[in-house]
Write a protein that holds these residues in place. Structure first.
Motif, PDB file in Angstrom:
ATOM      1  N   LYS A 110      -2.203  -5.486  14.053  1.00 49.78           N
ATOM      2  CA  LYS A 110      -2.728  -4.734  15.178  1.00 49.78           C
ATOM      3  C   LYS A 110      -2.099  -3.352  15.215  1.00 49.78           C
ATOM      4  CE  LYS A 110      -3.488  -8.811  18.086  1.00 49.78           C
ATOM      5  NZ  LYS A 110      -3.114  -9.480  19.350  1.00 49.78           N
ATOM      6  N   SER A 111      -2.734  -2.468  15.948  1.00 56.08           N
ATOM      7  CA  SER A 111      -2.206  -1.108  16.031  1.00 56.08           C
ATOM      8  C   SER A 111      -0.864  -1.111  16.743  1.00 56.08           C
ATOM      9  CB  SER A 111      -3.187  -0.213  16.805  1.00 56.08           C
ATOM     10  OG  SER A 111      -3.276  -0.636  18.147  1.00 56.08           O
ATOM     11  N   PRO A 161       0.797  -1.236   0.000  1.00 62.87           N
ATOM     12  CA  PRO A 161       0.000   0.000   0.000  1.00 62.87           C
ATOM     13  C   PRO A 161       0.829   1.285   0.000  1.00 62.87           C
ATOM     14  CG  PRO A 161      -0.883  -1.575   1.571  1.00 62.87           C
ATOM     15  CD  PRO A 161       0.398  -2.145   1.085  1.00 62.87           C
ATOM     16  N   LEU A 162       2.078   1.222   0.528  1.00 59.12           N
ATOM     17  CA  LEU A 162       2.929   2.414   0.585  1.00 59.12           C
ATOM     18  C   LEU A 162       3.921   2.495  -0.582  1.00 59.12           C
ATOM     19  CD1 LEU A 162       3.793   2.439   4.417  1.00 59.12           C
ATOM     20  CD2 LEU A 162       2.068   3.804   3.230  1.00 59.12           C
ATOM     21  N   ALA A 163       3.804   1.582  -1.536  1.00 61.49           N
ATOM     22  CA  ALA A 163       4.820   1.478  -2.588  1.00 61.49           C
ATOM     23  C   ALA A 163       4.955   2.738  -3.433  1.00 61.49           C
ATOM     24  CB  ALA A 163       4.506   0.284  -3.494  1.00 61.49           C
ATOM     25  N   GLN A 175      11.732   3.825  -2.116  1.00 62.70           N
ATOM     26  CA  GLN A 175      11.246   5.159  -1.812  1.00 62.70           C
ATOM     27  C   GLN A 175      12.147   5.837  -0.779  1.00 62.70           C
ATOM     28  OE1 GLN A 175       9.161   6.389  -3.702  1.00 62.70           O
ATOM     29  NE2 GLN A 175       7.979   4.674  -4.554  1.00 62.70           N
ATOM     30  N   ARG A 176      12.198   7.136  -0.892  1.00 64.13           N
ATOM     31  CA  ARG A 176      13.058   7.950  -0.046  1.00 64.13           C
ATOM     32  C   ARG A 176      12.520   8.022   1.379  1.00 64.13           C
ATOM     33  NH1 ARG A 176      16.492  12.449  -0.867  1.00 64.13           N
ATOM     34  NH2 ARG A 176      16.335  14.073   0.725  1.00 64.13           N
ATOM     35  N   LEU A 177      13.420   8.062   2.343  1.00 61.96           N
ATOM     36  CA  LEU A 177      13.055   8.290   3.737  1.00 61.96           C
ATOM     37  C   LEU A 177      13.227   9.772   4.061  1.00 61.96           C
ATOM     38  CD1 LEU A 177      14.845   5.200   5.268  1.00 61.96           C
ATOM     39  CD2 LEU A 177      12.383   5.617   5.390  1.00 61.96           C
ATOM     40  N   VAL A 178      12.291  10.323   4.838  1.00 62.37           N
ATOM     41  CA  VAL A 178      12.360  11.753   5.145  1.00 62.37           C
ATOM     42  C   VAL A 178      13.458  12.054   6.157  1.00 62.37           C
ATOM     43  CG1 VAL A 178       9.913  12.078   4.654  1.00 62.37           C
ATOM     44  CG2 VAL A 178      10.628  11.576   7.006  1.00 62.37           C
ATOM     45  N   HIS A 179      13.908  11.047   6.892  1.00 58.94           N
ATOM     46  CA  HIS A 179      14.892  11.248   7.959  1.00 58.94           C
ATOM     47  C   HIS A 179      16.296  11.402   7.376  1.00 58.94           C
ATOM     48  CE1 HIS A 179      11.541   9.720  10.339  1.00 58.94           C
ATOM     49  NE2 HIS A 179      11.527   8.658   9.553  1.00 58.94           N
ATOM     50  N   ASP A 216       5.640   4.929   9.998  1.00 55.64           N
ATOM     51  CA  ASP A 216       4.623   4.355   9.116  1.00 55.64           C
ATOM     52  C   ASP A 216       5.008   2.963   8.621  1.00 55.64           C
ATOM     53  OD1 ASP A 216       3.082   6.673   9.324  1.00 55.64           O
ATOM     54  OD2 ASP A 216       4.144   7.624   7.664  1.00 55.64           O
ATOM     55  N   LEU A 217       6.284   2.597   8.807  1.00 51.86           N
ATOM     56  CA  LEU A 217       6.770   1.294   8.359  1.00 51.86           C
ATOM     57  C   LEU A 217       6.813   0.264   9.476  1.00 51.86           C
ATOM     58  CD1 LEU A 217       9.831   2.614   6.305  1.00 51.86           C
ATOM     59  CD2 LEU A 217       7.616   1.879   5.382  1.00 51.86           C
ATOM     60  N   ALA A 218       6.591   0.700  10.709  1.00 51.91           N
ATOM     61  CA  ALA A 218       6.874  -0.145  11.867  1.00 51.91           C
ATOM     62  C   ALA A 218       5.944  -1.335  12.017  1.00 51.91           C
ATOM     63  CB  ALA A 218       6.846   0.705  13.140  1.00 51.91           C
TER      64      ALA A 218
END
Length: 338
Positions: free
Chosen positions: A221-222, A173-175, A290-294, A184-186
């Motif tokens: 799960k959350s 979904p994040l591709a 995809q690029r990481l913002v960090h 968001d990846l955890a």
């Protein structure tokens, strides 16, 4: 006490067998036994408990083995370095970790050969950790690695920092999300592949998470329901350490033998991983990078060589490295080995 006696003791201590040690050293069993007995007589100490099978070291023998192994390793290193110093090889033997080969190393070698046509180069795929012993033995003259090492025989320089990118299955979904955040990846399965871990002093215990090695199916799960591990243990696995810097602990992980296997699992939809940006050209039919913002989520590139012997061709290699960096517009700080 002489080197023959010490090497006989080390062989028996390593193999816990006189017959196996005799085969390894090329000595007869009586000669090996005689050398070991002479050593014990000279020291006035029993080093081997001969009354059990397999053979065991006595308490004194275990202490002596621990200390003398280091001394013998240093003797071998000094001998090898002295031989290389007296007759330097015309061949430059370069060790590298696989991720560097996907980056600028081919360009650097091409630049080196173009600027110095007389240089003969050999390349060896070898992990950062194994490069330390390979440098001491003379198997390689210099190594490209991803980790800093504390070793009295080795000097190293930091060439640059390379940004990590996230590798996701094309169906994820994040591709198509161009700017990714670790949080968001955890809740994905994180595939770990590093065989070398961070030193304890680098991986401090300040993080809010520690290494997980679950192999269960990915749990949806959350994040708030994830079990938070102990805060007291430093996190030495490099990818987990990156997450821990932001107080994040991936819900589940899988550990594999190397980076190629990790990317194969990502391509098969079995999880995600983080790789240096130079790997973005691998398996692009199945993987989205995809690029990481960090900005501080980076993988350093180090160059290692011996402190007391720098191969005469290494300055030319450094010149080629910096020339390629300048052509690519890569930020770096010029350094030299002493």
């Amino acid at each position: 006490m002489d080197l023959k006696q010490l090497n006989a003791f080390i062989a028996v201590a390593d193999l816990r067998s006189f017959s196996a040690a005799a085969t390894q050293t090329g000595l007869s069993q009586p000669s090996l036994s005689r050398l070991l007995k002479q050593l014990e007589t000279d020291m006035g100490v029993e080093l081997i408990d001969r009354y059990h099978r397999p053979l065991n070291l006595t308490e004194a023998g275990a202490f002596f083995y621990d200390k003398i192994s280091t001394v013998l390793t240093e003797i071998d290193t000094v001998t090898s370095m002295t031989q290389r110093l007296s007759a330097p090889s015309s061949v430059l033997n370069i060790g590298f970790v696989p991720s560097v080969l996907y980056g600028l190393l081919p360009e650097i070698i091409a630049e080196l050969k173009q600027s110095s046509p007389d240089i003969e180069v050999t390349l060896k795929d070898i992990s950062s950790y194994q490069q330390m012993d390979a440098l001491k033995s003379g198997e390689i003259d210099i190594g490209f690695g991803r980790f800093a090492h504390q070793d009295p025989w080795i000097q190293q320089i930091l060439l640059r920092h390379e940004r990590y990118v996230v590798a996701l299955p094309k169906s994820h979904p994040l591709a198509q999300v161009r700017e990714q955040r670790l949080i968001d990846l955890a809740n994905n399965r994180l595939i770990l592949y590093h065989q070398t871990h961070l030193p304890i002093s680098t991986a401090t215990a300040k993080s809010k998470s520690t290494k997980l090695t679950a192999h269960a199916p990915v749990n949806t799960k959350s994040l708030s329901n994830r079990v938070q591990p102990s805060l007291s243990e430093p996190i030495t696995e490099p990818l987990l350490h990156l997450f821990a810097q932001y107080g994040i602990s991936p819900f589940t992980t899988t550990t594999v033998s190397d980076l190629q296997v990790a990317l194969g699992l990502v391509a098969a939809g079995e999880g995600i991983t983080l790789v240096p940006a130079s790997l973005r050209t691998v398996r692009t039919e199945q993987i989205s990078y995809q690029r990481l913002v960090h900005e501080n989520v980076t993988s350093p590139v180090y160059l290692h060589t011996l402190k007391d012997f720098v191969h005469p061709k290494i300055p030319a290699l450094l010149t080629a490295i910096y020339h390629v960096y300048e052509q690519r517009g890569i930020t770096y700080r010029r350094q030299q080995f002493t």
